[in-house]
Design a protein around this motif. Structure first.
Motif, mmCIF file in Angstrom:
data_model
loop_
_atom_site.group_PDB
_atom_site.id
_atom_site.type_symbol
_atom_site.label_atom_id
_atom_site.label_comp_id
_atom_site.label_asym_id
_atom_site.label_seq_id
_atom_site.Cartn_x
_atom_site.Cartn_y
_atom_site.Cartn_z
ATOM 1 N N ALA A 144 -11.490 14.171 -5.711
ATOM 2 C CA ALA A 144 -10.549 13.364 -5.937
ATOM 3 C C ALA A 144 -9.661 13.488 -7.032
ATOM 4 C CB ALA A 144 -10.595 11.806 -5.356
ATOM 5 N N LEU A 180 -6.416 11.550 -8.347
ATOM 6 C CA LEU A 180 -7.062 10.467 -9.054
ATOM 7 C C LEU A 180 -7.028 10.342 -10.437
ATOM 8 C CD1 LEU A 180 -8.769 7.762 -8.470
ATOM 9 C CD2 LEU A 180 -10.736 9.312 -8.326
ATOM 10 N N THR A 209 0.686 -1.138 0.096
ATOM 11 C CA THR A 209 0.024 -0.014 -0.046
ATOM 12 C C THR A 209 0.851 1.190 -0.015
ATOM 13 O OG1 THR A 209 -0.252 -0.090 2.400
ATOM 14 C CG2 THR A 209 -1.876 -1.195 1.312
ATOM 15 N N SER A 210 2.196 1.186 -0.083
ATOM 16 C CA SER A 210 3.100 2.385 -0.175
ATOM 17 C C SER A 210 2.707 3.229 -1.306
ATOM 18 C CB SER A 210 4.441 1.942 -0.076
ATOM 19 O OG SER A 210 4.817 1.057 -0.977
ATOM 20 N N ASP A 211 2.304 2.812 -2.557
ATOM 21 C CA ASP A 211 2.259 3.293 -3.493
ATOM 22 C C ASP A 211 0.909 3.734 -4.055
ATOM 23 O OD1 ASP A 211 1.798 1.043 -4.650
ATOM 24 O OD2 ASP A 211 3.040 1.137 -6.319
ATOM 25 N N CYS A 212 -0.001 3.733 -3.148
ATOM 26 C CA CYS A 212 -1.335 3.756 -3.367
ATOM 27 C C CYS A 212 -2.248 4.934 -2.500
ATOM 28 C CB CYS A 212 -2.318 2.435 -3.257
ATOM 29 S SG CYS A 212 -2.641 1.953 -1.839
ATOM 30 N N ASN A 213 -3.015 5.196 -2.893
ATOM 31 C CA ASN A 213 -4.227 6.355 -2.042
ATOM 32 C C ASN A 213 -5.522 5.670 -1.935
ATOM 33 O OD1 ASN A 213 -2.271 8.522 -1.987
ATOM 34 N ND2 ASN A 213 -2.622 8.664 -4.290
ATOM 35 N N CYS A 214 -5.992 6.040 -0.567
ATOM 36 C CA CYS A 214 -7.419 5.360 -0.295
ATOM 37 C C CYS A 214 -8.318 6.449 -0.053
ATOM 38 C CB CYS A 214 -7.333 4.507 1.163
ATOM 39 S SG CYS A 214 -6.189 3.098 0.685
ATOM 40 N N ILE A 215 -9.352 6.500 -0.255
ATOM 41 C CA ILE A 215 -10.438 7.491 0.271
ATOM 42 C C ILE A 215 -11.463 6.617 1.085
ATOM 43 C CG2 ILE A 215 -12.263 9.013 -0.447
ATOM 44 C CD1 ILE A 215 -10.799 9.306 -3.046
ATOM 45 N N LEU A 253 -6.962 15.448 -5.574
ATOM 46 C CA LEU A 253 -6.073 14.278 -4.944
ATOM 47 C C LEU A 253 -5.324 13.261 -5.927
ATOM 48 C CD1 LEU A 253 -8.783 13.211 -2.090
ATOM 49 C CD2 LEU A 253 -6.752 15.085 -2.014
#
Length: 119
Positions: A52, A58, A4-10, A56
């Motif tokens: 997003a 996206l 998960t170090s290279d992803c974004n979560c909403i 952000l």
């Protein structure tokens, strides 16, 4: 690395009890309280995706996973196509989309009292 170090979560908790599918142009008056209820979950969903995309990053996504648990699982079933369609219009590098609902099934049965409040 946990992946998960290279992803974004909403994270989007819903507040209208309709899994982001509700919409009424005008609020509902609550009898005897003077209060009002607003059912605008679908607009909240659309506005969050738009935010997003605009703010952000996206729009730079190459992969998109929509998920949720319990009622969020139902939201995943209901809205993944809508979310993907919105993102695809602005994310030219988007190559992979997935829906990963975690449950989201609701049994249609009598409540424990077997009274007139069943739907």
């Amino acid at each position: 690395s946990d992946g998960t170090s290279d992803c974004n979560c909403i994270y989007m908790p819903y507040g209208d009890g309709a899994s982001f599918s509700g919409y009424r142009a005008h609020p509902v008056e609550v009898p005897g309280s003077g209060g009002k209820l607003y059912f605008r979950g679908i607009r909240n969903l659309d506005a969050t995706v738009e935010y997003a995309l605009t703010n952000l990053g996206l729009g730079e996504a190459t992969e998109l996973v929509v998920t949720g648990s319990s009622a969020g699982g139902l939201s995943t079933y209901l809205h993944t196509d809508r979310i993907v369609a919105m993102v695809q219009t602005r994310a030219s590098r988007l190559e992979l989309t997935r829906a990963a609902p975690v449950v989201g099934y609701f049994l249609d049965h009598d409540n424990y009292n077997y009274d007139s409040y069943n739907y």
